[in-house]
Design a protein around this motif. Structure first.
Motif, PDB file in Angstrom:
ATOM      1  N   GLN A  22      17.563  82.373  29.022  1.00  0.00           N
ATOM      2  CA  GLN A  22      17.655  83.551  28.321  1.00  0.00           C
ATOM      3  C   GLN A  22      16.386  84.217  28.143  1.00  0.00           C
ATOM      4  O   GLN A  22      16.053  85.746  28.405  1.00  0.00           O
ATOM      5  CB  GLN A  22      18.173  83.205  26.671  1.00  0.00           C
ATOM      6  N   GLN A  34      15.807  86.777  21.808  1.00  0.00           N
ATOM      7  CA  GLN A  34      16.468  86.969  20.895  1.00  0.00           C
ATOM      8  C   GLN A  34      17.610  88.010  21.024  1.00  0.00           C
ATOM      9  O   GLN A  34      18.748  87.858  20.694  1.00  0.00           O
ATOM     10  CB  GLN A  34      15.676  86.970  19.378  1.00  0.00           C
ATOM     11  N   SER A  37      20.034  86.562  23.369  1.00  0.00           N
ATOM     12  CA  SER A  37      20.769  85.735  22.766  1.00  0.00           C
ATOM     13  C   SER A  37      21.978  86.435  22.015  1.00  0.00           C
ATOM     14  O   SER A  37      23.229  86.109  21.815  1.00  0.00           O
ATOM     15  CB  SER A  37      20.059  84.750  21.636  1.00  0.00           C
ATOM     16  N   ASN A  41      26.293  86.522  22.188  1.00  0.00           N
ATOM     17  CA  ASN A  41      26.922  85.955  21.060  1.00  0.00           C
ATOM     18  C   ASN A  41      27.671  87.053  20.232  1.00  0.00           C
ATOM     19  O   ASN A  41      28.671  86.886  19.590  1.00  0.00           O
ATOM     20  CB  ASN A  41      26.212  85.102  20.131  1.00  0.00           C
TER      21      ASN A  41
END
Length: 297
Positions: A22, A34, A37, A41
């Motif tokens: 990532q 982040q 991520s 998700n």
């Protein structure tokens, strides 16, 4: 499966196919890990990032959203196939070297554009890759260019060394300067040209016994082959060179190993262990404790 889940699944799948973390993907897009991520998700990237994301993953926006079921790697392979076949034979080596150089260049996640090899280098220059999965080495100078790629076997390259005695015999043979002279002589001849020990001895100004000894070793190693010839003066043995592709590579790499690799363009180095694996169990890889600052220091 809804569109959001399809997108997230395809994003994760494609990222892992390319071996990207990532963080590595985030660096390509100049965003935080982040953010990547979250895309995988719970959220979508901003619309203006979608083209950049697709490009970084070597795919299309449609493929990420599942609207188009295509394998971009298959397309790339076909593209390479078609391109190589359209290049004139006398220019093919330059094109292939440029393409392979670009592959090494692409290993570095901070490089966002295709690498283009310089036409001239002022000193001996190499490009290289060392990861836990593979190694590659390329010499870039125009007087001699080469590219070597090795996929790192799970059990190490030494697991492939099933005939170490013959390997030692080859290296012992190549340790003789006269053997290298004979190999260079044989390798300069046309395909299927046959040679006699007597003529090689005269042309290379070497004792006939020495030439015969080296040729016998090369014969047993499979580097030359022999035929029996029936002549008026009697039967004699003639030798042909196999033009084995590996042998000039070994000698060329030997010359490179003898030099210090001081100039790189580029070098991507992220390995933890080398391509040889410990078969003895004697090597300890535990790191000793390294102390930080004490409170009173």
């Amino acid at each position: 499966m809804d569109e959001k889940n399809v997108f997230r699944k395809n994003l994760v799948k494609r990222r892992k196919e390319l071996g990207l973390t990532q963080d590595m993907l985030a660096q390509k897009l100049n965003v935080s890990a982040q953010a990547v991520s979250k895309w995988e998700n719970s959220s979508y990237p901003d619309s203006e990032l979608l083209p950049m994301l697709a490009k970084a993953l070597g795919t299309s926006i449609d493929s990420l959203f599942g609207s188009k079921n295509s394998d971009p790697e298959t397309d790339i392979l076909q593209l390479i196939h078609d391109r190589v076949q359209t290049v004139a034979p006398e220019k093919r080596s330059e094109f292939v070297m440029q393409m392979l150089y670009s592959i090494i260049y692409a290993y570095n996640p901070s490089f966002h554009q295709a690498g283009r090899m310089h036409s001239k280098y002022d000193k001996e220059t190499y490009a290289g890759v060392k990861t836990d999965q593979d190694i590659a080495l390329a010499r870039l100078n125009s007087d001699l260019r080469y590219f070597i790629y090795l996929e790192n076997p799970e059990n190490g390259v030494n697991g492939y060394f099933t005939t170490p005695k013959n390997m030692a015999r080859l290296l012992k043979t190549l340790a003789d300067e006269d053997a290298i002279r004979i190999i260079s002589y044989l390798g300069s001849g046309r395909r299927n040209k046959m040679h006699s020990v007597n003529v090689m001895s005269k042309r290379l100004d070497l004792p006939e016994e020495k030439v015969q000894s080296i040729i016998d070793r090369l014969d047993r190693l499979g580097i030359v082959w022999r035929v029996s010839v029936d002549l008026d003066e009697g039967e004699t043995i003639m030798y042909g060179y196999t033009h084995n592709q590996a042998l000039p590579m070994i000698l060329t790499l030997a010359q490179s190993v003898c030099n210090y690799f001081s100039s790189w363009d580029p070098s991507y180095d992220v390995y933890s262990f080398g391509v040889f694996k410990d078969e003895t169990g004697l090597i300890k890889n535990d790191l000793p404790d390294v102390h930080g600052w004490k409170d009173d220091e």
